[in-house]
Scaffold this motif. Structure first.
Motif, PDB file in Angstrom:
ATOM      1  N   ILE A 100     -25.222   0.445  -7.271  1.00 34.66           N
ATOM      2  CA  ILE A 100     -26.376   0.170  -6.105  1.00 34.66           C
ATOM      3  C   ILE A 100     -26.618  -1.111  -5.394  1.00 34.66           C
ATOM      4  CG2 ILE A 100     -27.920   0.496  -7.321  1.00 34.66           C
ATOM      5  CD1 ILE A 100     -29.531   2.575  -5.612  1.00 34.66           C
ATOM      6  N   ASN A 101     -25.446  -1.964  -5.888  1.00 37.90           N
ATOM      7  CA  ASN A 101     -26.158  -2.849  -5.060  1.00 37.90           C
ATOM      8  C   ASN A 101     -25.182  -3.858  -4.828  1.00 37.90           C
ATOM      9  OD1 ASN A 101     -28.942  -2.513  -5.548  1.00 37.90           O
ATOM     10  ND2 ASN A 101     -28.466  -3.911  -8.404  1.00 37.90           N
ATOM     11  N   GLN A 102     -23.835  -3.379  -4.797  1.00 37.60           N
ATOM     12  CA  GLN A 102     -22.568  -3.777  -4.112  1.00 37.60           C
ATOM     13  C   GLN A 102     -22.095  -3.693  -3.453  1.00 37.60           C
ATOM     14  OE1 GLN A 102     -19.570  -5.005  -6.203  1.00 37.60           O
ATOM     15  NE2 GLN A 102     -21.388  -5.086  -8.614  1.00 37.60           N
ATOM     16  N   LEU A 103     -21.376  -4.405  -2.384  1.00 39.36           N
ATOM     17  CA  LEU A 103     -20.833  -5.527  -0.802  1.00 39.36           C
ATOM     18  C   LEU A 103     -20.152  -3.930  -0.649  1.00 39.36           C
ATOM     19  CD1 LEU A 103     -21.172  -8.480  -0.532  1.00 39.36           C
ATOM     20  CD2 LEU A 103     -23.490  -7.051  -0.115  1.00 39.36           C
ATOM     21  N   GLY A 104     -19.940  -3.788   0.499  1.00 41.37           N
ATOM     22  CA  GLY A 104     -18.683  -3.339   1.369  1.00 41.37           C
ATOM     23  C   GLY A 104     -17.295  -3.514   0.893  1.00 41.37           C
ATOM     24  N   GLY A 105     -15.887  -3.159   1.329  1.00 41.56           N
ATOM     25  CA  GLY A 105     -15.283  -3.836   0.751  1.00 41.56           C
ATOM     26  C   GLY A 105     -14.220  -3.418   1.520  1.00 41.56           C
ATOM     27  N   GLY A 106     -14.199  -3.465   2.999  1.00 49.14           N
ATOM     28  CA  GLY A 106     -13.371  -3.320   4.294  1.00 49.14           C
ATOM     29  C   GLY A 106     -11.955  -3.305   4.448  1.00 49.14           C
ATOM     30  N   GLY A 107     -11.609  -4.754   3.495  1.00 49.19           N
ATOM     31  CA  GLY A 107     -10.659  -5.146   3.266  1.00 49.19           C
ATOM     32  C   GLY A 107      -9.711  -4.161   2.623  1.00 49.19           C
ATOM     33  N   ASN A 108      -9.686  -3.678   1.563  1.00 54.47           N
ATOM     34  CA  ASN A 108      -9.231  -2.831   0.743  1.00 54.47           C
ATOM     35  C   ASN A 108      -8.602  -1.543   1.144  1.00 54.47           C
ATOM     36  OD1 ASN A 108      -9.862  -5.575  -1.054  1.00 54.47           O
ATOM     37  ND2 ASN A 108     -12.446  -4.200  -0.672  1.00 54.47           N
ATOM     38  N   HIS A 109      -7.363  -1.382   0.665  1.00 55.27           N
ATOM     39  CA  HIS A 109      -6.660  -0.128   1.448  1.00 55.27           C
ATOM     40  C   HIS A 109      -5.626   0.551   0.492  1.00 55.27           C
ATOM     41  CE1 HIS A 109      -7.576  -1.560   5.558  1.00 55.27           C
ATOM     42  NE2 HIS A 109      -7.363  -2.607   5.269  1.00 55.27           N
ATOM     43  N   VAL A 110      -5.801   1.960   0.027  1.00 52.10           N
ATOM     44  CA  VAL A 110      -4.907   2.691  -0.247  1.00 52.10           C
ATOM     45  C   VAL A 110      -3.945   3.660   0.080  1.00 52.10           C
ATOM     46  CG1 VAL A 110      -7.390   4.154  -0.725  1.00 52.10           C
ATOM     47  CG2 VAL A 110      -4.857   4.177  -2.680  1.00 52.10           C
ATOM     48  N   ARG A 111      -2.659   3.401  -0.168  1.00 51.92           N
ATOM     49  CA  ARG A 111      -2.266   4.818   0.276  1.00 51.92           C
ATOM     50  C   ARG A 111      -1.170   5.536  -0.752  1.00 51.92           C
ATOM     51  NH1 ARG A 111       3.137   3.855   2.013  1.00 51.92           N
ATOM     52  NH2 ARG A 111       3.657   1.698   1.115  1.00 51.92           N
ATOM     53  N   PHE A 112      -1.130   7.046  -0.902  1.00 51.01           N
ATOM     54  CA  PHE A 112      -0.154   7.769  -1.298  1.00 51.01           C
ATOM     55  C   PHE A 112       0.746   8.125  -1.192  1.00 51.01           C
ATOM     56  CE2 PHE A 112      -4.389   7.488  -3.602  1.00 51.01           C
ATOM     57  CZ  PHE A 112      -6.214   7.489  -2.520  1.00 51.01           C
ATOM     58  N   SER A 113       1.336   8.462  -2.514  1.00 51.14           N
ATOM     59  CA  SER A 113       2.808   8.916  -2.060  1.00 51.14           C
ATOM     60  C   SER A 113       2.656  10.602  -1.597  1.00 51.14           C
ATOM     61  CB  SER A 113       3.758   9.152  -3.434  1.00 51.14           C
ATOM     62  OG  SER A 113       3.387   9.765  -4.800  1.00 51.14           O
ATOM     63  N   LYS A 114       3.571  11.422  -1.112  1.00 51.72           N
ATOM     64  CA  LYS A 114       3.542  13.052  -1.161  1.00 51.72           C
ATOM     65  C   LYS A 114       3.192  13.741  -1.635  1.00 51.72           C
ATOM     66  CE  LYS A 114       6.241  16.026   1.863  1.00 51.72           C
ATOM     67  NZ  LYS A 114       7.700  15.707   2.241  1.00 51.72           N
ATOM     68  N   TYR A 115       2.491  14.796  -2.110  1.00 51.91           N
ATOM     69  CA  TYR A 115       2.376  15.749  -2.421  1.00 51.91           C
ATOM     70  C   TYR A 115       1.279  14.866  -3.830  1.00 51.91           C
ATOM     71  CZ  TYR A 115       5.863  18.119  -1.277  1.00 51.91           C
ATOM     72  OH  TYR A 115       7.014  18.571   0.068  1.00 51.91           O
ATOM     73  N   SER A 116       0.830  14.325  -3.544  1.00 55.03           N
ATOM     74  CA  SER A 116      -0.587  13.328  -4.840  1.00 55.03           C
ATOM     75  C   SER A 116      -1.613  13.980  -4.828  1.00 55.03           C
ATOM     76  CB  SER A 116      -0.756  12.025  -4.288  1.00 55.03           C
ATOM     77  OG  SER A 116       0.186  10.908  -5.034  1.00 55.03           O
ATOM     78  N   LEU A 117      -2.484  14.298  -5.455  1.00 57.97           N
ATOM     79  CA  LEU A 117      -3.778  15.083  -5.502  1.00 57.97           C
ATOM     80  C   LEU A 117      -4.493  13.622  -5.519  1.00 57.97           C
ATOM     81  CD1 LEU A 117      -2.923  18.772  -7.134  1.00 57.97           C
ATOM     82  CD2 LEU A 117      -2.976  17.659  -4.650  1.00 57.97           C
ATOM     83  N   VAL A 118      -5.489  13.268  -4.832  1.00 58.46           N
ATOM     84  CA  VAL A 118      -7.059  12.390  -5.266  1.00 58.46           C
ATOM     85  C   VAL A 118      -7.783  13.006  -4.239  1.00 58.46           C
ATOM     86  CG1 VAL A 118      -7.082  10.319  -5.127  1.00 58.46           C
ATOM     87  CG2 VAL A 118      -4.546  11.356  -4.788  1.00 58.46           C
ATOM     88  N   GLU A 119      -8.467  12.797  -5.001  1.00 57.11           N
ATOM     89  CA  GLU A 119      -9.985  12.770  -5.104  1.00 57.11           C
ATOM     90  C   GLU A 119     -10.692  11.571  -5.206  1.00 57.11           C
ATOM     91  OE1 GLU A 119     -12.181  16.055  -6.782  1.00 57.11           O
ATOM     92  OE2 GLU A 119     -11.779  17.968  -5.359  1.00 57.11           O
ATOM     93  N   VAL A 120     -11.581  11.021  -3.842  1.00 57.79           N
ATOM     94  CA  VAL A 120     -12.529  10.059  -3.946  1.00 57.79           C
ATOM     95  C   VAL A 120     -14.448   9.956  -4.415  1.00 57.79           C
ATOM     96  CG1 VAL A 120     -13.187   9.895  -1.474  1.00 57.79           C
ATOM     97  CG2 VAL A 120     -12.965   7.961  -2.978  1.00 57.79           C
ATOM     98  N   ASN A 121     -14.666   9.920  -5.519  1.00 54.94           N
ATOM     99  CA  ASN A 121     -16.168   9.962  -5.729  1.00 54.94           C
ATOM    100  C   ASN A 121     -16.741   8.690  -4.587  1.00 54.94           C
ATOM    101  OD1 ASN A 121     -15.664  12.435  -6.909  1.00 54.94           O
ATOM    102  ND2 ASN A 121     -15.752  11.178  -9.283  1.00 54.94           N
ATOM    103  N   GLY A 122     -17.577   8.668  -3.972  1.00 52.58           N
ATOM    104  CA  GLY A 122     -18.032   7.013  -3.319  1.00 52.58           C
ATOM    105  C   GLY A 122     -19.670   7.120  -3.910  1.00 52.58           C
TER     106      GLY A 122
END
Length: 505
Positions: A114-136
């Motif tokens: 809860i006390n962490q800062l945002g990381g706007g410079g951190n990028h992610v991309r995926f290979s085709k047909y990857s199945l990914v969910e993000v829990n923020g």
């Protein structure tokens, strides 16, 4: 109730395995307790699942505690500090005991970061047909297709691969299934997955946490594996430079590894040297799902084709005394698996447990009593421990259409509705979604690009076992009657658009 059943099953009367896990994490578990705990973990999947949850929460709480402000330089331990330590230990147990909290991982993560800062410079991309969910950190964000990763976000990748680029100069390739969180500007928590990391000059100190080890970069290129097998331990491999590795449980041993060195983390906290797996990790993001492709076009080189570096090490040969013949196939050449001709033997173990998978190939079969298998691996005689794709042999016994595409998972099966014994080429695909139970929903069969209606099904769990002495590596055409061409086995669920494309060759 569960512990009583568990102890009775393994003859461990009086052994509290949950208490043993806490003792292991606190560094107070004796050798006898360690051996009993290892027996539990190696022989029972439910115990392993509970173990991983406890260790996961323990590690995350340790991270949270380390990120709290220092109480000063005094070596005198205040009442407040003692209370904080007692509270931390209580939290470890109470959080683990609360099953609802464990199941709702996003709520736990929100509390941790809860006390962490945002990381706007951190990028992610995926290979085709990857199945990914993000829990923020502020709630579930849902399916992710790429973009910016914020500190506190947790990625759950059921299949595929991702490329991670952190702002300070860290690049990583993660193979699924994987579960990882960005817990700081230069810190990643990997609970499952295979990760390769290249750390640029100036980004030293980048850290990878698993439930069992902490890996701190000292200027290097390295790889970490965790939670990829029900029996495998965490591993760290160094390809350039050096890293510092610290076990997070038991003896909490520390080692500095240099180029060409590797270790595995034992349950008791020791770090054991193992041979390096240099050259066997992905260093670039693949276009699509990882797969193994046997074309049968070259009898002198039967090995599978793939863009994954480890596949080049897969041995493939014809069974002893074989008389397999090359014939014209749909694409290039195929193999004739007439009875008694033999089969294709590989040393690839297969896809284990309930991980998602897809098997695709072309077959041409004459009218006959179906026998053998198209593709199989695992323990043939044990319930839920094998995986087998074949033609349905006996309609009278199991029901279903004789000669239709059939997928077996131990004593369970799903059978299609099209008799394929017509002497014509057909493209067949069996897809399993990794849900843990095999039935007419989780297993989908396709013939010539179209979804098959199910003519018969017997539901059963899916727990394909690869590391037992009875387990057999992947075999193609064992006892099968007919021609087989272009066998491709995918790590994941093949989407219908790709199935249709393959069937049009």
């Amino acid at each position: 109730m569960y512990e009583d059943t568990f102890r009775g099953r393994y003859g461990l009367s009086g052994f509290d395995y949950e208490e043993a896990i806490y003792s292991l994490l606190d560094g107070s578990l004796d050798r006898e307790g360690l051996l009993q705990l290892e027996k539990c973990l190696l022989e029972d999947a439910d115990a392993r699942a509970k173990y991983h949850e406890i260790v996961r929460v323990h590690t995350l709480l340790e991270v949270e505690a380390e990120q709290e402000p220092s109480l000063g330089e005094s070596k005198v331990v205040s009442i407040e500090e003692l209370q904080k330590r007692q509270k931390l230990r209580w939290m470890k147990r109470s959080v683990v005991a609360a099953a609802a909290v464990l199941l709702v991982g996003v709520s736990v993560l929100s509390f941790f970061y809860i006390n962490q800062l945002g990381g706007g410079g951190n990028h992610v991309r995926f290979s085709k047909y990857s199945l990914v969910e993000v829990n923020g950190k502020d709630g579930v964000k849902g399916v992710m297709e790429g973009g910016v990763l914020e500190i506190g976000d947790e990625l759950v990748m059921e299949q595929g691969c991702l490329e991670l680029e952190l702002g300070k100069g860290v690049r990583g390739i993660i193979e699924g299934p994987a579960r990882l969180s960005l817990v700081g500007e230069d810190k990643v928590m990997m609970q499952q997955g295979v990760g390769w990391f290249d750390v640029s000059s100036g980004a030293e100190g980048f850290t990878v946490l698993t439930p069992h080890v902490e890996v701190v970069d000292l200027g290097t290129c390295f790889a970490v594996t965790t939670g990829m097998s029900v029996a495998a331990r965490d591993e760290v491999h160094v390809f350039e430079g050096r890293v510092k590795v610290r076990s997070l449980q038991g003896t909490k041993q520390e080692k500095e590894l240099h180029e060409g060195e590797a270790i595995e983390a034992l349950f008791g906290g020791d770090l054991k040297a193992i041979p390096s797996k240099a050259g066997l990790f992905l260093t670039e993001l693949p276009e699509s799902l990882i797969s193994r492709h046997w074309s049968f076009d070259d009898m002198a080189s039967l090995g599978p084709q793939s863009k994954h570096p480890s596949v080049a090490k897969v041995g493939t040969q014809l069974s002893s005394g074989n008389r397999l013949r090359q014939v014209d196939g749909v694409i290039g050449k195929a193999l004739d698996f007439a009875p008694g001709n033999g089969y294709v033997q590989t040393d690839w173990a297969g896809i284990e447990s309930d991980r998602p998978r897809s098997v695709a190939c072309w077959i041409k079969s004459p009218e006959h009593m179906p026998r053998g298998s198209i593709v199989e691996w695992g323990i043939p005689q044990s319930n839920a421990a094998k995986w087998r794709v074949t033609l349905n042999p006996a309609g009278e016994r199991d029901g279903g259409v004789r000669g239709a595409l059939r997928t077996e998972f131990g004593w369970g099966y799903v059978i299609g509705s099209t008799d394929l014994r017509d002497g014509k080429w057909h493209h067949v695909v069996s897809v399993y979604d990794g849900s843990g139970v095999g039935n007419g929903t989780s297993i989908r069969l396709y013939v010539d690009g179209k979804r098959e209606a199910v003519s018969s099904v017997r539901e059963n769990r899916v727990r394909t076992i690869l590391d037992d002495s009875r387990s057999k590596p992947c075999q193609i055409g064992s006892g099968f009657h007919g021609l087989i061409d272009e066998v491709i086995i995918y790590d994941g669920v093949l989407p219908e658009e790709e199935i249709l494309r393959l069937s049009r060759h």
